[in-house]
Design an enzyme around this catalytic site. Structure first.
Site: not given
Ligand code: IPE
Ligand code: IPE
Ligand code: MG
Length: 246
Positions: A21, A38, A132
């Site tokens: 955020d 962004h 991962l």
């Protein structure tokens, strides 16, 4: 001593989830449009995922777009979708290099076709990677996920595939979007907000929560290490007493 040096690699969180955020505020502080935030946020994604893989964390889940984010201005939604396509194309190399498997959770039907095509291609190309598991939460909302679980299970009960008595926590787990993922151990939220915003409500039941004021585009590998060091100082009691643990 750097935070990285303080990490005990034998006690890493298995599953780290992040609410990324603060992109908009980061851009605003610089007098730029939200999209600029962004775009810079995608760089944080690369570094953070790489840091997690290098450490040996086995699962990382990133909240990239919520069901509620569809209510943002149309232009922002469109540009975010375009950015997603661009990032998926660009990141495939890093994923392969770091042996990372891509996974996605959320209401995929709501995503534009172009995003789905790109996403499925990267998922397919990385499916045998095993260092991962990187899960992107896209068009994800925990309440919507739980509604879909209830619908699926009730269909199975109606069709005698499962009996009502057999419904337990593991049955619910198996019907969640996150069915193949372990519970979240550490949930990080950047930007100073201290809320969950409809993310993984069931899966974070016993997660350790970590809030930092750092805005997502500023988040570095060292910030991730700091969160892990903080996590490792906590005593996870799961309802027991401290004495029982020792
Ligand atoms: C997070 O940053 C990214 C998404 C929700 C897509 P925001 O866009 O929410 O940034 P702020 O909270 O407005 O600063
Ligand atoms: C949560 O951030 C969703 C993502 C990070 C993708 P928001 O910025 O949308 O959350 P709220 O609405 O401020 O709680
Ligand atoms: Mg926000």
């Amino acid at each position: 001593m750097s935070f990285k040096e303080q990490i005990n690699t034998s006690r890493l969180p298995n599953h780290i989830a992040i609410i990324m955020d603060g992109n908009g505020r980061w851009a605003k502080k610089r007098g730029r449009l939200r999209m600029f935030g962004h775009e810079n946020g995608t760089k944080s994604v690369s570094r953070t995922v790489e840091a997690a893989a290098e450490l040996g964390v086995s699962h990382m889940t990133l909240y990239a777009f919520s069901t509620e984010n569809w209510n943002r201005p149309k232009l922002e939604v469109q540009t975010l979708m375009k950015l997603l396509i661009k990032s998926l194309r660009k990141e495939i190399e890093t994923l392969q290099k770091n042996n990372i498997k891509l996974n996605a959770i959320g209401n995929m039907d709501a995503l534009p076709n172009k995003v789905l095509i790109e996403l499925n291609e990267v998922i397919e190309k990385t499916k045998t990677n095993n260092r991962l598991v990187l899960t992107l939460a896209l068009s994800y909302g925990s309440r919507e996920e739980l509604v879909s679980v209830v619908k699926e299970i009730s269909d199975k009960v109606k069709n005698n595939i499962i009996s009502k008595e057999k419904i337990d926590e593991s049955v619910i787990n198996e019907h969640l979007y996150t069915q193949n993922l372990p519970d979240v151990d550490l949930l990080i939220r950047t930007s100073g907000e201290q809320r969950i915003s409809n993310f993984l409500l069931w899966q974070i039941a016993y997660a350790e929560l970590y809030f930092t004021n750092v805005l997502w585009p500023d988040f570095t590998k060292e910030d991730l290490y700091q969160a892990i060091v903080n996590y490792q100082k906590r005593e996870r009691r799961f309802g027991k007493t401290s004495e029982q643990l020792n």
